[in-house]
Scaffold this motif. Structure first.
Motif, PDB file in Angstrom:
ATOM      1  N   MET A  11      36.025  52.264  46.069  1.00 32.06           N
ATOM      2  CA  MET A  11      37.078  51.346  46.461  1.00 32.06           C
ATOM      3  C   MET A  11      37.174  51.235  47.983  1.00 32.06           C
ATOM      4  O   MET A  11      37.408  50.139  48.530  1.00 32.06           O
ATOM      5  CB  MET A  11      38.420  51.806  45.885  1.00 32.06           C
ATOM      6  CG  MET A  11      39.565  50.821  46.132  1.00 32.06           C
ATOM      7  SD  MET A  11      39.217  49.163  45.516  1.00 32.06           S
ATOM      8  CE  MET A  11      39.106  49.464  43.759  1.00 32.06           C
ATOM      9  N   ALA A  12      36.968  52.335  48.686  1.00 33.22           N
ATOM     10  CA  ALA A  12      36.999  52.315  50.152  1.00 33.22           C
ATOM     11  C   ALA A  12      35.912  51.393  50.705  1.00 33.22           C
ATOM     12  O   ALA A  12      36.144  50.622  51.643  1.00 33.22           O
ATOM     13  CB  ALA A  12      36.810  53.728  50.697  1.00 33.22           C
ATOM     14  N   ILE A  13      34.733  51.471  50.119  1.00 35.06           N
ATOM     15  CA  ILE A  13      33.631  50.621  50.563  1.00 35.06           C
ATOM     16  C   ILE A  13      33.944  49.153  50.322  1.00 35.06           C
ATOM     17  O   ILE A  13      33.715  48.297  51.187  1.00 35.06           O
ATOM     18  CB  ILE A  13      32.328  51.011  49.842  1.00 35.06           C
ATOM     19  CG1 ILE A  13      31.901  52.415  50.268  1.00 35.06           C
ATOM     20  CG2 ILE A  13      31.211  50.014  50.128  1.00 35.06           C
ATOM     21  CD1 ILE A  13      30.779  52.987  49.434  1.00 35.06           C
ATOM     22  N   VAL A  14      34.486  48.855  49.150  1.00 35.36           N
ATOM     23  CA  VAL A  14      34.822  47.476  48.821  1.00 35.36           C
ATOM     24  C   VAL A  14      35.831  46.914  49.822  1.00 35.36           C
ATOM     25  O   VAL A  14      35.661  45.810  50.360  1.00 35.36           O
ATOM     26  CB  VAL A  14      35.391  47.373  47.396  1.00 35.36           C
ATOM     27  CG1 VAL A  14      35.943  45.982  47.132  1.00 35.36           C
ATOM     28  CG2 VAL A  14      34.319  47.713  46.385  1.00 35.36           C
ATOM     29  N   VAL A  15      36.879  47.677  50.094  1.00 37.28           N
ATOM     30  CA  VAL A  15      37.930  47.219  51.005  1.00 37.28           C
ATOM     31  C   VAL A  15      37.381  46.994  52.411  1.00 37.28           C
ATOM     32  O   VAL A  15      37.673  45.991  53.060  1.00 37.28           O
ATOM     33  CB  VAL A  15      39.091  48.236  51.050  1.00 37.28           C
ATOM     34  CG1 VAL A  15      40.073  47.890  52.158  1.00 37.28           C
ATOM     35  CG2 VAL A  15      39.810  48.271  49.704  1.00 37.28           C
ATOM     36  N   ALA A  16      36.542  47.922  52.877  1.00 36.58           N
ATOM     37  CA  ALA A  16      36.042  47.841  54.250  1.00 36.58           C
ATOM     38  C   ALA A  16      34.956  46.786  54.431  1.00 36.58           C
ATOM     39  O   ALA A  16      34.860  46.166  55.492  1.00 36.58           O
ATOM     40  CB  ALA A  16      35.504  49.207  54.685  1.00 36.58           C
TER      41      ALA A  16
ATOM     42  N   THR B  18      34.316  44.016  52.301  1.00 36.56           N
ATOM     43  CA  THR B  18      34.635  42.670  51.815  1.00 36.56           C
ATOM     44  C   THR B  18      34.853  41.645  52.931  1.00 36.56           C
ATOM     45  O   THR B  18      34.333  40.529  52.851  1.00 36.56           O
ATOM     46  CB  THR B  18      35.852  42.709  50.879  1.00 36.56           C
ATOM     47  OG1 THR B  18      35.503  43.429  49.692  1.00 36.56           O
ATOM     48  CG2 THR B  18      36.286  41.315  50.481  1.00 36.56           C
ATOM     49  N   PRO B  19      35.626  41.951  53.996  1.00 33.03           N
ATOM     50  CA  PRO B  19      35.821  40.931  55.046  1.00 33.03           C
ATOM     51  C   PRO B  19      34.514  40.420  55.643  1.00 33.03           C
ATOM     52  O   PRO B  19      34.306  39.207  55.755  1.00 33.03           O
ATOM     53  CB  PRO B  19      36.663  41.675  56.094  1.00 33.03           C
ATOM     54  CG  PRO B  19      37.397  42.704  55.318  1.00 33.03           C
ATOM     55  CD  PRO B  19      36.437  43.158  54.265  1.00 33.03           C
ATOM     56  N   SER B  20      33.606  41.333  56.014  1.00 40.28           N
ATOM     57  CA  SER B  20      32.349  40.905  56.629  1.00 40.28           C
ATOM     58  C   SER B  20      31.421  40.247  55.617  1.00 40.28           C
ATOM     59  O   SER B  20      30.634  39.364  55.964  1.00 40.28           O
ATOM     60  CB  SER B  20      31.646  42.099  57.283  1.00 40.28           C
ATOM     61  OG  SER B  20      31.331  43.084  56.324  1.00 40.28           O
TER      62      SER B  20
ATOM     63  N   SER C 171      29.977  43.765  46.338  1.00 42.51           N
ATOM     64  CA  SER C 171      30.830  44.939  46.157  1.00 42.51           C
ATOM     65  C   SER C 171      30.364  45.842  45.024  1.00 42.51           C
ATOM     66  O   SER C 171      31.180  46.473  44.351  1.00 42.51           O
ATOM     67  CB  SER C 171      32.280  44.486  45.908  1.00 42.51           C
ATOM     68  OG  SER C 171      32.794  43.792  47.024  1.00 42.51           O
ATOM     69  N   VAL C 172      29.063  45.912  44.805  1.00 42.10           N
ATOM     70  CA  VAL C 172      28.548  46.693  43.670  1.00 42.10           C
ATOM     71  C   VAL C 172      28.811  48.184  43.821  1.00 42.10           C
ATOM     72  O   VAL C 172      28.840  48.914  42.813  1.00 42.10           O
ATOM     73  CB  VAL C 172      27.040  46.459  43.453  1.00 42.10           C
ATOM     74  CG1 VAL C 172      26.773  45.038  43.020  1.00 42.10           C
ATOM     75  CG2 VAL C 172      26.253  46.801  44.703  1.00 42.10           C
ATOM     76  N   LYS C 173      29.030  48.669  45.034  1.00 40.17           N
ATOM     77  CA  LYS C 173      29.331  50.091  45.204  1.00 40.17           C
ATOM     78  C   LYS C 173      30.700  50.441  44.620  1.00 40.17           C
ATOM     79  O   LYS C 173      31.041  51.618  44.508  1.00 40.17           O
ATOM     80  CB  LYS C 173      29.235  50.480  46.682  1.00 40.17           C
ATOM     81  CG  LYS C 173      27.788  50.710  47.135  1.00 40.17           C
ATOM     82  CD  LYS C 173      27.713  51.174  48.561  1.00 40.17           C
ATOM     83  CE  LYS C 173      26.337  51.710  48.936  1.00 40.17           C
ATOM     84  NZ  LYS C 173      25.215  50.813  48.687  1.00 40.17           N
ATOM     85  N   MET C 174      31.465  49.432  44.244  1.00 39.82           N
ATOM     86  CA  MET C 174      32.704  49.655  43.506  1.00 39.82           C
ATOM     87  C   MET C 174      32.399  50.338  42.167  1.00 39.82           C
ATOM     88  O   MET C 174      33.254  50.991  41.572  1.00 39.82           O
ATOM     89  CB  MET C 174      33.415  48.313  43.252  1.00 39.82           C
ATOM     90  CG  MET C 174      34.745  48.419  42.550  1.00 39.82           C
ATOM     91  SD  MET C 174      35.388  46.811  42.008  1.00 39.82           S
ATOM     92  CE  MET C 174      35.672  45.993  43.563  1.00 39.82           C
ATOM     93  N   MET C 175      31.148  50.199  41.714  1.00 47.07           N
ATOM     94  CA  MET C 175      30.744  50.732  40.418  1.00 47.07           C
ATOM     95  C   MET C 175      30.132  52.128  40.510  1.00 47.07           C
ATOM     96  O   MET C 175      29.568  52.622  39.533  1.00 47.07           O
ATOM     97  CB  MET C 175      29.706  49.791  39.782  1.00 47.07           C
ATOM     98  CG  MET C 175      30.122  48.341  39.676  1.00 47.07           C
ATOM     99  SD  MET C 175      31.290  48.060  38.338  1.00 47.07           S
ATOM    100  CE  MET C 175      30.291  48.414  36.903  1.00 47.07           C
TER     101      MET C 175
END
Length: 354
Positions: free
Chosen positions: A23-28, A30-32, A250-254
């Protein structure tokens, strides 16, 4: 309500951490990933756009801090415990590089090594659990000292050795570039499709080993293939927001899902290999700085490197980055879920509220 370490099995412990890291990766990121290319294109048209572009790029540097804070939250830590874990994670992630030259400078070098970030996060959480009953009201003093000086220091010492995992994988990828084009593109497409679904950084690997030209194109189409395959699989059991996030990287969400069910990587590998194989005949190109990116950065930069008229270029981009990987992804999903029964559709469920 505070919890104790005894309440968690080994599997639960790592699942909580991996969910937080994802989730941290997705949040950080996503903007870029979503609006970054737009702001980058507009950055030269005024200070407002330049500032927004900088903000998008800087967001990715927050990954270690967010990992630590969110992981600590998974264990119902107090505020001082959460920020103490976040502190250790930043220090041990490798995201900040110190140089003794010119009086000593600190440089941000991206999100660091994600594998080391995960290990340091786990160590910091264990440290908090171990000292909690002994520090009492002095937690505000001892928690940051223990996590920063001891856990963070251990992470800094571990970093060069843990980072060898990335450099070893990178060396293997580099050896693929010496193969004949069809095999090279197939293997690179498969490798990058799988790597983007792990804690390793495709962007860092591509840039560090100078994966450019046709090699860079194969890497980029493999990464995009992963995005679309996962997006299709997720569409069966998740809302539209999750699907859109997957399309844009955002696949690292998985990560937690992949850890629990490694067979989920099989359809991803198949999709990446097929798309890479196809690209061996199309010869899409990309530079090293963009070879590890999928949608939207990959196709945008591949478009600028193509020759020919705009119509032909657009059709080629649509074909190799969107149409074919979607078809291959649907095929791989069907085979692995309904024919060979490697996976179940429930494996692709993303628990956003945990």
């Amino acid at each position: 309500m505070m919890t104790s370490l005894k309440e968690y099995t080994m599997g639960d412990f790592w699942n909580q951490i991996m969910s937080a890291v994802a989730m941290a990766i997705v949040v950080a990121v996503t903007p870029s990933a979503i609006v970054g290319p737009l702001f980058q294109a507009l950055a030269t048209h005024g200070p407002l756009w330049s500032t927004l572009n900088t903000a998008c790029n800087m967001a990715t540097y927050t990954v270690p801090v967010l990992c630590g804070a969110l992981a600590a939250g998974q264990f119902n830590f107090t505020m001082i415990e959460k920020v103490s874990v976040a502190l250790a994670t930043l220090l041990g992630s490798g995201a900040v590089n110190y140089s003794a030259k010119n009086g000593g400078t600190f440089t941000l070098v991206g999100m660091g090594d994600l594998i080391n970030t995960i290990l340091v996060t786990a160590l910091a959480i264990l440290a908090i659990f171990l000292i909690r009953d002994y520090v009492g009201s002095f937690a505000i003093i001892w928690d940051p000292i223990v996590t920063a000086c001891i856990v963070g220091g251990i992470g800094m010492l571990m970093y060069p050795y843990v980072h060898l995992v990335s450099t070893t994988v990178g060396g293997m990828l580099n050896s693929f570039t010496k193969l004949q084009p069809v095999l090279m593109c197939t293997l690179l497409g498969m490798a990058f499709a799988v790597i983007i679904a792990t804690p390793l950084s495709t962007v860092g690997l591509a840039y560090a080993f100078g994966i450019t030209g046709i090699v860079g194109g194969a890497s980029s189409v493999g990464t995009s293939a992963c995005f679309l395959m996962v997006a299709y699989a997720c569409s069966k059991v998740n809302g539209k927001g999750v699907v859109v996030a997957m399309v844009f990287g955002s696949v690292k969400m998985m990560l937690a899902n992949f850890l629990k069910h490694p067979t989920m990587l099989i359809p991803i590998a198949i999709t990446g290999a097929l798309n890479g194989f196809t690209d061996s005949f199309i010869h899409v190109k990309n530079i090293a700085a963009d070879a590890g990116f999928g949608i939207p950065v990959g196709p945008i930069n591949a478009f600028t490197l193509m020759s020919g008229n705009i119509g032909t270029k657009l059709i080629t981009i649509a074909l190799i980055y969107f149409i074919l990987p979607t078809f291959y992804g649907i095929l791989a999903y069907y085979l692995c879920t309904h024919v060979f029964h490697f996976n179940k559709k429930e494996y692709w469920k993303v628990e956003l509220n945990k």
